[in-house]
Design a protein around this motif. Structure first.
Motif, mmCIF file in Angstrom:
data_model
loop_
_atom_site.group_PDB
_atom_site.id
_atom_site.type_symbol
_atom_site.label_atom_id
_atom_site.label_comp_id
_atom_site.label_asym_id
_atom_site.label_seq_id
_atom_site.Cartn_x
_atom_site.Cartn_y
_atom_site.Cartn_z
ATOM 1 N N PHE A 43 0.832 -1.192 0.000
ATOM 2 C CA PHE A 43 0.000 0.000 0.000
ATOM 3 C C PHE A 43 0.877 1.258 0.000
ATOM 4 C CE2 PHE A 43 -3.206 -3.048 1.334
ATOM 5 C CZ PHE A 43 -4.367 -2.579 0.721
ATOM 6 N N GLY A 44 1.982 1.188 -0.733
ATOM 7 C CA GLY A 44 2.840 2.348 -0.903
ATOM 8 C C GLY A 44 3.842 2.577 0.201
ATOM 9 N N THR A 45 3.838 1.752 1.243
ATOM 10 C CA THR A 45 4.754 1.903 2.371
ATOM 11 C C THR A 45 5.667 0.683 2.459
ATOM 12 O OG1 THR A 45 3.160 3.237 3.614
ATOM 13 C CG2 THR A 45 4.927 2.194 4.873
ATOM 14 N N PRO A 46 6.996 0.887 2.550
ATOM 15 C CA PRO A 46 7.902 -0.259 2.638
ATOM 16 C C PRO A 46 7.574 -1.163 3.824
ATOM 17 C CG PRO A 46 9.132 1.758 2.206
ATOM 18 C CD PRO A 46 7.713 2.170 2.533
ATOM 19 N N ALA A 47 7.523 -2.464 3.565
ATOM 20 C CA ALA A 47 7.176 -3.437 4.604
ATOM 21 C C ALA A 47 8.022 -4.691 4.416
ATOM 22 C CB ALA A 47 5.687 -3.790 4.533
ATOM 23 N N ALA A 48 8.427 -5.307 5.514
ATOM 24 C CA ALA A 48 9.151 -6.576 5.442
ATOM 25 C C ALA A 48 8.217 -7.622 4.847
ATOM 26 C CB ALA A 48 9.626 -6.997 6.829
ATOM 27 N N THR A 49 8.641 -8.219 3.746
ATOM 28 C CA THR A 49 7.786 -9.139 2.994
ATOM 29 C C THR A 49 8.502 -10.468 2.820
ATOM 30 O OG1 THR A 49 6.857 -7.243 1.781
ATOM 31 C CG2 THR A 49 6.496 -9.439 0.847
ATOM 32 N N VAL A 50 7.855 -11.555 3.233
ATOM 33 C CA VAL A 50 8.488 -12.867 3.171
ATOM 34 C C VAL A 50 8.744 -13.272 1.721
ATOM 35 C CG1 VAL A 50 7.525 -13.654 5.351
ATOM 36 C CG2 VAL A 50 6.264 -14.047 3.235
ATOM 37 N N THR A 51 9.796 -14.062 1.547
ATOM 38 C CA THR A 51 10.175 -14.531 0.205
ATOM 39 C C THR A 51 10.263 -16.050 0.137
ATOM 40 O OG1 THR A 51 12.532 -14.293 0.760
ATOM 41 C CG2 THR A 51 11.461 -12.406 -0.306
ATOM 42 N N ALA A 52 9.830 -16.734 1.188
ATOM 43 C CA ALA A 52 9.953 -18.193 1.223
ATOM 44 C C ALA A 52 9.214 -18.853 0.071
ATOM 45 C CB ALA A 52 9.442 -18.728 2.559
ATOM 46 N N HIS A 53 8.107 -18.251 -0.363
ATOM 47 C CA HIS A 53 7.338 -18.862 -1.445
ATOM 48 C C HIS A 53 8.132 -18.942 -2.745
ATOM 49 C CE1 HIS A 53 6.561 -14.533 -1.295
ATOM 50 N NE2 HIS A 53 6.424 -14.574 -2.602
ATOM 51 N N ARG A 54 9.093 -18.043 -2.920
ATOM 52 C CA ARG A 54 9.936 -18.107 -4.117
ATOM 53 C C ARG A 54 10.732 -19.409 -4.141
ATOM 54 N NH1 ARG A 54 13.915 -15.151 -4.711
ATOM 55 N NH2 ARG A 54 13.750 -14.485 -6.893
ATOM 56 N N ARG A 55 11.284 -19.780 -2.972
ATOM 57 C CA ARG A 55 12.065 -21.009 -2.892
ATOM 58 C C ARG A 55 11.163 -22.226 -3.079
ATOM 59 N NH1 ARG A 55 14.093 -17.789 1.198
ATOM 60 N NH2 ARG A 55 13.007 -18.923 2.858
ATOM 61 N N LEU A 56 9.975 -22.169 -2.486
ATOM 62 C CA LEU A 56 9.040 -23.285 -2.640
ATOM 63 C C LEU A 56 8.683 -23.506 -4.107
ATOM 64 C CD1 LEU A 56 6.598 -22.511 0.317
ATOM 65 C CD2 LEU A 56 8.278 -24.361 0.216
ATOM 66 N N LEU A 57 8.428 -22.424 -4.802
ATOM 67 C CA LEU A 57 8.048 -22.522 -6.214
ATOM 68 C C LEU A 57 9.213 -23.030 -7.064
ATOM 69 C CD1 LEU A 57 6.037 -19.179 -6.448
ATOM 70 C CD2 LEU A 57 5.086 -21.490 -6.601
#
Length: 314
Positions: free
Chosen positions: A221-235
């Motif tokens: 929503f336009g504000t920097p937020a810590a976002t998980v990336t584990a799904h990239r490895r799963l995929l």
């Protein structure tokens, strides 16, 4: 959402005779009470939920403050009065979601004739091609009721975090077993990958702040937020495809209807750019949440991670 926690020393869903000891009597009494609530007419359930939601909004000051702040950041176009109104509705929707989950567990016939779905072919086509499906969803206030809605049309697996209390964990696990094809411990990465490789559809919510050890900073929503990336490895490992999934309530609360929205496969995810991937996933979640803004758990501190140089939110 891959975090490490202490493994339970019991088999999920397994009854233990120790559960009959006095230390667990309070939980048993609570479960009987919840079952009684589940058989109440909906008109009474939603009135109780509204009362309890208003009570929680007034009493849980820390959660209320977090909810209001999240809405201020994510919906700057709202007036202060609109923010307060929507924040209160978040708590009411959460309480309604508890009753909806109880209905899904104990009185599922209540949903008959109330559910529609859009985009089911995206899951069917992926599975027909031998692909597993990682369903990118959110922490909706509908809770397990959302899983039940999906289960009317396809077999979903779910990633879950075991409860600290073994009796409570057994009871919830058994209730969820009537909804989900498989329940996968969030630490069981091998099981998660195995099920994806076998063509399962797994509901996964990459929408919370778990810090930068498990993610990157990306706009939400336009504000920097810590976002998980584990799904990239799963995929990458499983060769599964990512498909956005959203479920929500519509209509008058006196006679609600439920809708499951399944969007097309997200192209080129994962890519070579994890920040771009995180940004695109956040955009998917944003688009979903704008459909029914108060049916999301805004009382979580979505912006709690603030590295040096980033403005504090809370």
């Amino acid at each position: 959402m891959v975090t490490m926690s202490k493994k339970p020393d019991y088999t999920p869903g397994e009854f233990q005779w120790s559960f009959l000891l006095p230390q667990y009597w309070g939980i048993w009494i609570g479960i009987v009470f919840l079952m009684i609530l589940a058989i109440l007419p909906w008109a009474i359930q939603y009135r109780l939920a509204t009362f309890l939601g208003n009570l929680a909004f007034n009493k849980l000051k820390s959660r209320r403050k977090t909810t209001v702040r999240n809405l201020e950041v994510c919906f700057p176009e709202w007036t202060p009065e609109q923010v307060q109104e929507h924040a209160r509705q978040v708590f009411i929707d959460q309480m309604i979601g508890i009753f909806e989950t109880l209905n899904a567990w104990y009185c599922p016939h209540w949903f008959k004739g109330r559910v529609t779905i859009e985009g089911l072919e995206h899951i069917q086509n992926a599975q027909a091609a031998g692909k597993g499906v990682l369903l990118l969803g959110t922490h909706s206030t509908l809770l397990d009721a959302g899983g039940y809605l999906c289960a009317q049309y396809f077999e979903p697996d779910v990633v879950y975090r075991p409860q600290n209390n073994p009796l409570l964990d057994m009871l919830i696990y058994r209730c969820r077993a009537t909804i989900y094809a498989h329940q996968i411990d969030h630490d069981d990465m091998r099981g998660l990958i195995r099920n994806l490789k076998e063509g399962h559809a797994i509901w996964y919510s990459p929408d919370q702040d778990f810090g930068l050890k498990q993610g990157v900073m990306a706009p939400f929503f336009g504000t920097p937020a810590a976002t998980v990336t584990a799904h990239r490895r799963l995929l990458k490992i499983s060769k599964a495809v990512p498909i956005p999934l959203y479920f929500y309530r519509t209509g008058d609360l006196k006679d609600p209807r439920y809708h499951v929205l399944i969007e097309p496969v997200v192209d080129n995810l994962p890519s070579d750019d994890e920040v771009d991937d995180a940004t695109r996933v956040n955009q998917i979640i944003e688009r979903q949440l704008r459909i029914a803004p108060t049916q999301y758990m805004w009382f979580h501190r979505r912006f709690k991670t603030r590295p040096e140089g980033f403005e504090e939110i809370y």
